[in-house]
Motif scaffolding. Structure first.
Motif, PDB file in Angstrom:
ATOM      1  N   LYS A 265      79.983  21.300  26.213  1.00 11.41           N
ATOM      2  CA  LYS A 265      81.373  20.899  26.009  1.00 11.41           C
ATOM      3  C   LYS A 265      82.094  20.831  27.351  1.00 11.41           C
ATOM      4  N   ILE A 266      83.215  20.130  27.351  1.00 14.45           N
ATOM      5  CA  ILE A 266      84.089  20.078  28.522  1.00 14.45           C
ATOM      6  C   ILE A 266      85.500  20.434  28.060  1.00 14.45           C
TER       7      ILE A 266
ATOM      8  N   THR B 111      92.213  21.328  25.706  1.00 14.90           N
ATOM      9  CA  THR B 111      91.578  20.387  24.795  1.00 14.90           C
ATOM     10  C   THR B 111      90.080  20.442  25.068  1.00 14.90           C
ATOM     11  N   VAL B 112      89.299  20.640  24.022  1.00 14.82           N
ATOM     12  CA  VAL B 112      87.847  20.737  24.165  1.00 14.82           C
ATOM     13  C   VAL B 112      87.202  19.445  23.673  1.00 14.82           C
ATOM     14  N   TYR B 113      86.360  18.863  24.532  1.00 13.96           N
ATOM     15  CA  TYR B 113      85.656  17.623  24.218  1.00 13.96           C
ATOM     16  C   TYR B 113      84.167  17.922  24.059  1.00 13.96           C
ATOM     17  N   THR B 114      83.533  17.264  23.087  1.00 19.19           N
ATOM     18  CA  THR B 114      82.094  17.438  22.861  1.00 19.19           C
ATOM     19  C   THR B 114      81.450  16.088  22.555  1.00 19.19           C
ATOM     20  N   ASP B 115      80.129  16.087  22.554  1.00 22.88           N
ATOM     21  CA  ASP B 115      79.318  14.930  22.148  1.00 22.88           C
ATOM     22  C   ASP B 115      79.752  13.637  22.846  1.00 22.88           C
ATOM     23  N   ASN B 116      80.100  12.604  22.047  1.00 20.46           N
ATOM     24  CA  ASN B 116      80.438  11.304  22.639  1.00 20.46           C
ATOM     25  C   ASN B 116      81.948  11.099  22.765  1.00 20.46           C
ATOM     26  N   GLN B 117      82.723  12.191  22.697  1.00 21.38           N
ATOM     27  CA  GLN B 117      84.170  12.066  22.878  1.00 21.38           C
ATOM     28  C   GLN B 117      84.487  11.664  24.316  1.00 21.38           C
ATOM     29  N   LYS B 118      85.449  10.759  24.457  1.00 20.20           N
ATOM     30  CA  LYS B 118      85.885  10.310  25.777  1.00 20.20           C
ATOM     31  C   LYS B 118      86.844  11.335  26.368  1.00 20.20           C
ATOM     32  N   ILE B 119      86.677  11.626  27.644  1.00 24.11           N
ATOM     33  CA  ILE B 119      87.492  12.642  28.302  1.00 24.11           C
ATOM     34  C   ILE B 119      88.792  12.005  28.792  1.00 24.11           C
TER      35      ILE B 119
ATOM     36  N   ALA C 263      82.025   9.895  28.560  1.00 19.04           N
ATOM     37  CA  ALA C 263      81.978  10.841  27.460  1.00 19.04           C
ATOM     38  C   ALA C 263      81.274  12.112  27.911  1.00 19.04           C
ATOM     39  N   VAL C 264      81.485  13.163  27.152  1.00 23.32           N
ATOM     40  CA  VAL C 264      80.892  14.461  27.479  1.00 23.32           C
ATOM     41  C   VAL C 264      79.377  14.343  27.621  1.00 23.32           C
ATOM     42  N   GLU C 265      78.744  13.643  26.681  1.00 24.96           N
ATOM     43  CA  GLU C 265      77.282  13.556  26.712  1.00 24.96           C
ATOM     44  C   GLU C 265      76.786  12.861  27.986  1.00 24.96           C
TER      45      GLU C 265
END
Length: 198
Positions: free
Chosen positions: A146-147, A160-168, A187-189
């Motif tokens: 995660k980021i 705000t926590v971003y994971t997988d294919n979420q755009k930062i 994205a996080v990935e």
């Protein structure tokens, strides 16, 4: 080996400290803390984010620079080393011929988590960076995949926590997500995948 002779350093002492080892230290309440060498995964992730930031700075024609392992003064006798930071050219100009330890808040600081830095990056640096008013702090965590993007609001970080294919999304770079290599966003990935070879 650290001795009792270097446990009560002032910030000024720290700026001039050199034990000849070449190892990086942080200053924590007058004490030197040795930083372990990063992993290859860590280097690769920092390089990816650094490249993305530089591309966005160039695209927007901003008078900003990125630096790796620059210092940030976080207290009277405290100084941290960030994995990556973004500063203005004016901030850099002030330190052009002296130790690269910023005493004014960087625009963004990024830390990449490693097993020995979990508490330091999530707890101590979070509170110290907020105290010196760093407006945006990213915690890239390949262990938890995660980021976390922390934005300063009235002296405290909103996370705000971003994971997988979420755009930062980065407030510092505007309302849009960070662009990279012609893509609209990263994205996080993608960031975490940069830490793998092949």
């Amino acid at each position: 080996m650290l001795t009792s002779l270097v446990t009560n350093l002032t910030f000024e002492d720290y700026l001039n400290y050199d034990d000849g080892s070449g190892f990086p230290y942080e200053l924590v309440d007058g004490r030197l803390e040795l930083m372990n060498p990063p992993t290859i995964q860590h280097f690769l992730i920092v390089d990816f984010v650094d490249t993305a930031f530089k591309a966005e700075i160039k695209r927007l024609d901003l008078p900003w620079l990125t630096f790796r392992e620059a210092g940030v003064r976080t207290g009277r006798n405290k100084s941290r080393l960030s994995d990556l930071c973004v500063v203005t050219q004016e901030q850099a100009r002030e330190l052009i011929n002296v130790s690269a330890v910023f005493e004014s808040p960087q625009l963004i600081i990024v830390e990449v988590i490693s097993p020995d830095s979990i508490k330091r990056d999530y707890r101590y640096k979070r509170s110290e960076y907020a105290a010196v008013e760093v407006p945006e702090y990213w915690i890239v965590d390949p262990l938890e995949k995660k980021i976390s993007v922390l934005l300063l609001e009235e002296g405290l970080y909103e996370e705000t926590v971003y994971t997988d294919n979420q755009k930062i999304i980065s407030r510092t770079f505007g309302e849009i997500a960070i662009s990279y290599a012609g893509r609209n966003a990263i994205a996080v990935e993608q960031v975490l995948a940069a830490g793998n070879l092949g």
